[in-house]
Each structure stands twice: as C-alpha cells, then as structure tokens.
Scaffold this motif. Structure first.
Motif, short mmCIF file in Angstrom:
data_model
loop_
_atom_site.label_atom_id
_atom_site.label_comp_id
_atom_site.label_asym_id
_atom_site.label_seq_id
_atom_site.Cartn_x
_atom_site.Cartn_y
_atom_site.Cartn_z
N ASP A 91 -15.97 -23.25 -16.00
CA ASP A 91 -16.34 -24.45 -16.75
C ASP A 91 -17.22 -25.38 -15.92
O ASP A 91 -18.16 -25.98 -16.43
CB ASP A 91 -15.09 -25.21 -17.20
CG ASP A 91 -14.27 -24.45 -18.23
OD1 ASP A 91 -14.60 -23.29 -18.53
OD2 ASP A 91 -13.29 -25.03 -18.73
N ARG A 92 -16.94 -25.51 -14.63
CA ARG A 92 -17.72 -26.42 -13.79
C ARG A 92 -19.17 -25.95 -13.65
O ARG A 92 -20.07 -26.77 -13.45
CB ARG A 92 -17.06 -26.63 -12.44
CG ARG A 92 -17.07 -25.46 -11.53
CD ARG A 92 -16.43 -25.79 -10.17
NE ARG A 92 -16.57 -24.69 -9.27
CZ ARG A 92 -15.68 -23.74 -9.09
NH1 ARG A 92 -14.55 -23.79 -9.76
NH2 ARG A 92 -15.89 -22.75 -8.25
N VAL A 93 -19.40 -24.65 -13.74
CA VAL A 93 -20.77 -24.14 -13.69
C VAL A 93 -21.53 -24.54 -14.95
O VAL A 93 -22.67 -24.99 -14.90
CB VAL A 93 -20.78 -22.61 -13.49
CG1 VAL A 93 -22.18 -22.05 -13.61
CG2 VAL A 93 -20.16 -22.25 -12.15
N ILE A 94 -20.87 -24.40 -16.09
CA ILE A 94 -21.49 -24.81 -17.36
C ILE A 94 -21.75 -26.31 -17.33
O ILE A 94 -22.79 -26.78 -17.80
CB ILE A 94 -20.58 -24.43 -18.56
CG1 ILE A 94 -20.27 -22.93 -18.56
CG2 ILE A 94 -21.23 -24.85 -19.87
CD1 ILE A 94 -21.47 -22.04 -18.63
N LYS A 107 -22.44 -28.16 -14.73
CA LYS A 107 -23.60 -28.42 -13.87
C LYS A 107 -24.90 -28.07 -14.59
O LYS A 107 -25.90 -28.78 -14.47
CB LYS A 107 -23.49 -27.65 -12.56
CG LYS A 107 -22.46 -28.26 -11.64
CD LYS A 107 -22.45 -27.58 -10.29
CE LYS A 107 -21.41 -28.25 -9.41
NZ LYS A 107 -21.60 -27.95 -8.01
N ILE A 108 -24.89 -26.96 -15.32
CA ILE A 108 -26.08 -26.59 -16.10
C ILE A 108 -26.38 -27.69 -17.12
O ILE A 108 -27.52 -28.12 -17.28
CB ILE A 108 -25.87 -25.24 -16.81
CG1 ILE A 108 -25.82 -24.10 -15.78
CG2 ILE A 108 -26.97 -24.99 -17.84
CD1 ILE A 108 -25.37 -22.76 -16.37
N ALA A 145 -26.34 -19.22 -19.61
CA ALA A 145 -24.96 -18.73 -19.56
C ALA A 145 -24.63 -17.78 -20.70
O ALA A 145 -23.57 -17.15 -20.68
CB ALA A 145 -23.98 -19.91 -19.58
N ILE A 177 -17.64 -17.21 -16.63
CA ILE A 177 -18.37 -18.29 -15.97
C ILE A 177 -17.47 -19.53 -15.98
O ILE A 177 -16.98 -19.94 -17.03
CB ILE A 177 -19.70 -18.58 -16.68
CG1 ILE A 177 -20.56 -17.31 -16.69
CG2 ILE A 177 -20.43 -19.72 -16.00
CD1 ILE A 177 -21.81 -17.42 -17.52
#
Length: 116
Positions: free
Chosen positions: A20-23, A25-26, A89, A18
């Motif tokens: 880093d930018r997805v984490i 945003k979460i 995640a 996953i």
C-alpha cells in the motif's frame, strides 16, 4: 548446470503483491505533477490508500495556490493519480478523494496576507 526446458503455468507461479505504501508514493508523486502552480511555501501532497485485490482507493491531501480554479485542479489531480496508478501498478482506481488542506495566496507585495 541444468537447463530449464518447460514453462510454469501462470497460476502456479504465484502472485505479485504491491505494498500500500508504494501505491501511496505513486499517487502522491502523480498529484504533485498534476498541480499547475504549486505554492512555494506549501507542503508536498500526501496520499493514503486502501487496496483490495486489484483496486486501490486513494485519498490525496494537498495545498494549492489561490486564487485559482480549485475544482479544475482537483479534477486534474484525480485524473493524473488514477492514470499513473493504473499504468505503473496495474490496479484499477475506482475512487480518488482530494482534500485541499490549505490555500496559499499567490499575490505579491506588502498587502499579501493582510485582510482589508
């Protein structure tokens, strides 16, 4: 058409990574959800993360209304961010650093914003 008859062992399937930018945003969305009374003219929380294996260290920057219990709100943000990242995640969150960038007065009237 061929039918799949056997299962591939988990170790042979590969891994899911996953970004880093997805984490981030979460984490930012979770911080936004955790703030009790967000200031109307404040900016949305921002997050930066560092992921190493299955652990994410998170830094949240946000703005809060004042007067309020800043410590309590920061604690709520830490708990919410850690929980949401862990749930969505599947990563452990050993650290959530909260940085309050600005406090917005929540009072109303002509005296708001003036020092007496």
């Amino acid at each position: 058409m061929t039918a799949v008859t056997g299962r591939v062992a988990a170790a042979e399937r590969g891994e899911t990574r996953i970004a880093d930018r997805v984490i981030a945003k979460i984490a930012a969305q979770a911080a936004k959800e955790a703030v009790d009374d967000p200031p109307a003219d404040g900016s949305s929380p921002r997050a930066t993360v560092t992921v190493h294996r299955d652990a994410a260290r998170v830094r949240i920057s946000l703005e809060l209304g004042y007067p309020s219990d800043v410590g309590s709100q920061c604690g709520a943000v830490r708990r919410r961010v850690a929980h949401r990242v862990r749930t969505l995640a599947g990563m452990e969150v050993p650290e959530v650093a909260v940085q309050v960038e600005r406090l917005h007065p929540t009072g109303t009237g002509a005296a708001q914003g003036r020092i007496r």
